[in-house]
Design a protein around this motif. Sequence first.
Motif, short mmCIF file in Angstrom:
data_model
loop_
_atom_site.label_atom_id
_atom_site.label_comp_id
_atom_site.label_asym_id
_atom_site.label_seq_id
_atom_site.Cartn_x
_atom_site.Cartn_y
_atom_site.Cartn_z
N ALA A 142 56.65 11.93 -51.00
CA ALA A 142 57.15 13.00 -50.16
C ALA A 142 58.66 13.05 -50.28
O ALA A 142 59.30 12.05 -50.59
CB ALA A 142 56.77 12.75 -48.70
N LEU A 143 59.23 14.22 -50.01
CA LEU A 143 60.67 14.35 -50.03
C LEU A 143 61.26 13.68 -48.78
O LEU A 143 60.89 14.01 -47.65
CB LEU A 143 61.07 15.82 -50.07
N HIS A 144 62.13 12.73 -48.99
CA HIS A 144 62.87 12.10 -47.90
C HIS A 144 64.30 12.63 -47.96
O HIS A 144 64.92 12.59 -49.01
CB HIS A 144 62.90 10.58 -48.07
N TYR A 145 64.79 13.17 -46.87
CA TYR A 145 66.18 13.70 -46.90
C TYR A 145 66.90 13.26 -45.63
O TYR A 145 66.29 13.00 -44.60
CB TYR A 145 66.18 15.22 -47.05
N ARG A 146 68.20 13.22 -45.73
CA ARG A 146 69.01 12.71 -44.61
C ARG A 146 69.36 13.84 -43.66
O ARG A 146 70.16 14.72 -43.98
CB ARG A 146 70.27 12.08 -45.18
N THR A 147 68.75 13.79 -42.46
CA THR A 147 69.00 14.87 -41.50
C THR A 147 70.46 14.89 -41.04
O THR A 147 71.00 15.95 -40.74
CB THR A 147 68.09 14.70 -40.27
N LEU B 195 68.90 12.47 -50.80
CA LEU B 195 67.51 12.89 -50.80
C LEU B 195 66.78 12.23 -51.97
O LEU B 195 67.41 11.84 -52.96
CB LEU B 195 67.40 14.42 -50.91
N LYS B 196 65.50 12.08 -51.83
CA LYS B 196 64.71 11.48 -52.91
C LYS B 196 63.23 11.62 -52.60
O LYS B 196 62.84 11.82 -51.45
CB LYS B 196 65.06 9.99 -53.08
N LEU B 197 62.42 11.47 -53.64
CA LEU B 197 60.98 11.36 -53.42
C LEU B 197 60.68 9.89 -53.14
O LEU B 197 61.22 8.99 -53.78
CB LEU B 197 60.21 11.81 -54.67
N GLU B 198 59.84 9.66 -52.17
CA GLU B 198 59.51 8.28 -51.83
C GLU B 198 58.11 8.24 -51.23
O GLU B 198 57.60 9.27 -50.76
CB GLU B 198 60.55 7.73 -50.84
N TRP B 199 57.50 7.06 -51.23
CA TRP B 199 56.15 6.91 -50.66
C TRP B 199 56.21 6.85 -49.15
O TRP B 199 57.15 6.30 -48.58
CB TRP B 199 55.50 5.63 -51.20
#
Lengths: 289, 456, 287
Positions: free
Chosen positions: B155-160, B283-287
């Motif tokens: 999933a895309l993880h991004y810094r809010t 941001l990155k894709l991560e599990w």
Amino acid sequence: MIASRVSPHRRLNSIIINSFAWLILIALALPAVWIILTAFRSNSEINASPPVWIPREITFEAFGNMFGLNPNLQQRVAVEAYMFNSLFVALSSTVVSVAAGTLAGYAFSRFKFRFHTAAFLMLMLSRTVPGVALSLPLFLLFTRLGWTNSLVGLSFVYVAINIPFAIWLMDGFFRQIPRDLTEAAYIDGCGYWSAFWRVDLPLALPGLATAAIFAFLASWNEFQIVSVLARNNASKTFPPGLFTFTEQFTIDWRGMCAMSVLMMIPAIIFVILTQRNLVRGLTFGAIKG
Amino acid sequence: MRKLTLILLITSLLAVLSFGALVSAQEGEPQYAGLDKDLAGITIKMLTIGGGQYEAMYQSLPIFEEATGATVEIVTLLDGFEIDKKLVQDYATGAVDYDVAWNHTSFMSRYVGFVEPLNNYFSAEELAAFSPSIVEAATIDGNLQLIPRHADISALHYRTDLYNDADIQAKYKEATGADLAVPTTLEEVDMQARFFHDNGYTKYGYSIVGKEEAVTGRFYEFLFGSGGNYFDENWEPIFNNEIGVSVAELLRGWYADGIIAEDTPNLVWDGDAANFCNGDVALKLEWYGWYSYFQTPDSCPNVAGNFGLARGFSGFQNEGARPTGWAGAHAFSITSASQNKEAAAQLIKFLTSERIGYEEAQLGFLPVRDDVWNRIISDASASGVPLDQERLEVARVQITEDFKTPPLIAEWIPFSNLFYPHLQAIMLGDVTAQEGLDAAAAEARQLLADAGYYDE
Amino acid sequence: MLLPSFVFIIIVTGFPLLYSLYVSFTPYELLKPNSLIFELPKALNNYTRLLNDPVFWKSLGNTIIFLTVTVNLEYFLALGLSQLLAQVTRGQAIMRTMLMIPMMFAPILVGFQFRWFFNSNLGLVNNALVSLGIIGEQTRIAWLVDEPLGMICIIIATIWMNLPVMTIILLAGTLSLPQETYEAADVDGASAWQKFRFITLPLLAPFTYIALTIRSLDVARAFDIVRIMTDGGPARRTELIWTYAGRLAIEDTKFGLGSAMSWITVIISVGFTVYLFRQLVKSRIVE
């Protein structure tokens, strides 16, 4: 006895040598210190960036978790089994490999026989293959023999792995012993056997100690073979046990280091006891008198 | 007219049924399964994954033992890659002495023939409880290879804290002319990652693993997201086409420009996640599996509470572009060598039951059953952290719609092992993207030709 | 006297070697039991394939570099350290125990730890260098990636862990040297350097060759540390014979090919040891 003859110049020299040696050893020990400290850190310090060099607090949590003292953790690491298995395998393989290696080393150093060189080279051949290449065929063989999961079987493998090293080392040390000494023993009425026991073996004690230390540590740390031959947790040793702390994605550094600290203790005791025999060749002077 | 009535009738019937299913799922305690047979005197041996949270489920084994009379023995617990090694050796040498074995959608293709087709042991009704996307992905030549235990998908993880910052938003608008919004395409990801890095908001813009199967999978994700693939339907390598080259060039550019870490080609999952955890990545894709780790202030003080989750972005906007969604499911299989296959099936039914699935989901694993999804999402609605529920809702959509396994060939790992060194060489600038991919494609073709994939 | 040793060795290494010799002439793949067939015309396929495989040659070259640098550096460091320790008058026992501490960690742990030390963003080494102002935040060093830093790092980890082996052998050797020779040299007024150069070094030669041979064979087998630190990467920059062979044989399940590679390596290693063995014999004749 010679203290009275030591000049101030010599004393200074020895202080410099001693402190220099300490300096180097401490520098070499730094990575080890870091590993040991990790075992006692709080979780928040372990992955901190920038790194926390000196721990702010010391905790024994990781050890508690390992021994199942933490009621919140269901899983339990089989440390006792690892400890017992590691000790059994390392000690038994050390004793056997050093004994067999000493005998063979003595034969190589003292006697000329057919295929002397060929036999010696064959030993080398056996040391060229790493565990990763040995493990699968060995596994096949041991499955047929019913030796998988067996500590004796594992110890057997380690003996074979350590023997070449022991033979070479002992061969080298026996060759250091002046022939006249052994011959003097024959003249005094000793047979081959008692010359070996009374004269050669005691003189080669530093070699024996060296061989024993390395055989012990090699078995203690071996990973590839035991991870294939030991098929259940109850028959594993420490090194595959360390993998308890790797998960699919993460590594529990603290747990792994804590187990390593635990793993060091018997090894340190063994080394302390054994290295005493690394003494300057006191005997060489003795024969002259 | 009659046709319409029929359709209406069927749809209303379906609605009632699904409503009924929904209600019954929400009612009462979640149920165990596989406890309905007498297995007295049988010992079931199991080789399965260990480490941390994975082991919690094995605490429930006494319930199974008590109800059925069987004895369950866990042969050994290992992490996924170690188990794979052991399974290969055991399957190869015929040394299998366990009935139930760990399996995984990324590894299952190489175990075909060594595990039982599970369609024979599970009824259609029982299988209907599991996500159809996973069951479908795990079916090779009509044989179901495994029963999933829990799943994960990237999933895309991004810094809010960055995305919601008004100053950064304004600066981004000024720099690019676009609004700073959670990206949905690889082009946007590229632009934003570069923006965050170039303006010093984060040390790196993006983070990605750089070796082993991990990077082969991540590259795959960008590739199929951009409408490309590793192989065509005849198993001819096609990743050296323009799509593959564009993705490889993207990674090479990121590496050269410092958008990703200096030692990316030596990073695997832990090092990659640590960069995000430390707050050095925008941001990155991560599990999803990392969620509780990232949310714990003790382990990740810089990102806990400061990140959001979104469905994977799509790749470059070519024809056939789709959201990323490299996914996998940990699972169980029955070994062909097992002497107690029926009993083994009962154990698997128990371990993948609603109740156990629910308990695992409470630890943070993503469910593979609809009934568990409903429960766990409704539980999360009570949580004080809105992301807890949002995460599950996004994940459910992804698993239902985007679930994508690696190509289902036994040669996936050997292929990966020949592919990733070439990709690394491209990243490091040793060869051009086209050269590197061409060389990899030639080797891949040789590998598959040796394995008899082509009629030649 | 030789019998017990050879029984162990023949069972434990003889069988696997013969087995892998046979397998190396077949196209055996682990998960394809039917592929374990010997066909004369195809018997050498694995060997010809390897000899035409650039990765094999690259890994062989890397192994030779790795071996040469590691063993030589280890030797010089160990020689210095052993002579220093032999001179130490107080606390030698503690020092020897301390010296051996690196060997008490499992190689896999050493691999994991050094990989972490050299991590570019979060590792100790870069962070120490940044704190000291030697490198900047934006100019972090990719220790395990850049050429030849990756190779240097695996060499550092290997030497760190194994320095005690060579040091202890040389120390034990030094301690066993006849004291009267030194006493005679003292009488002649020889300097410390002269004593080292003309007494210690020649007398130590047999031990030196033993240590060099053993360590060469062990370093040539290097696997655990390297596998975990770099696994031969990136882009095969640190690929060694056994990381490649292990991956081929087990992960890629091409056991026949992997066995062929093992055998080529064994033959090269034996050639190399025969050379060292000759040197050893020569050093004895000098003595």
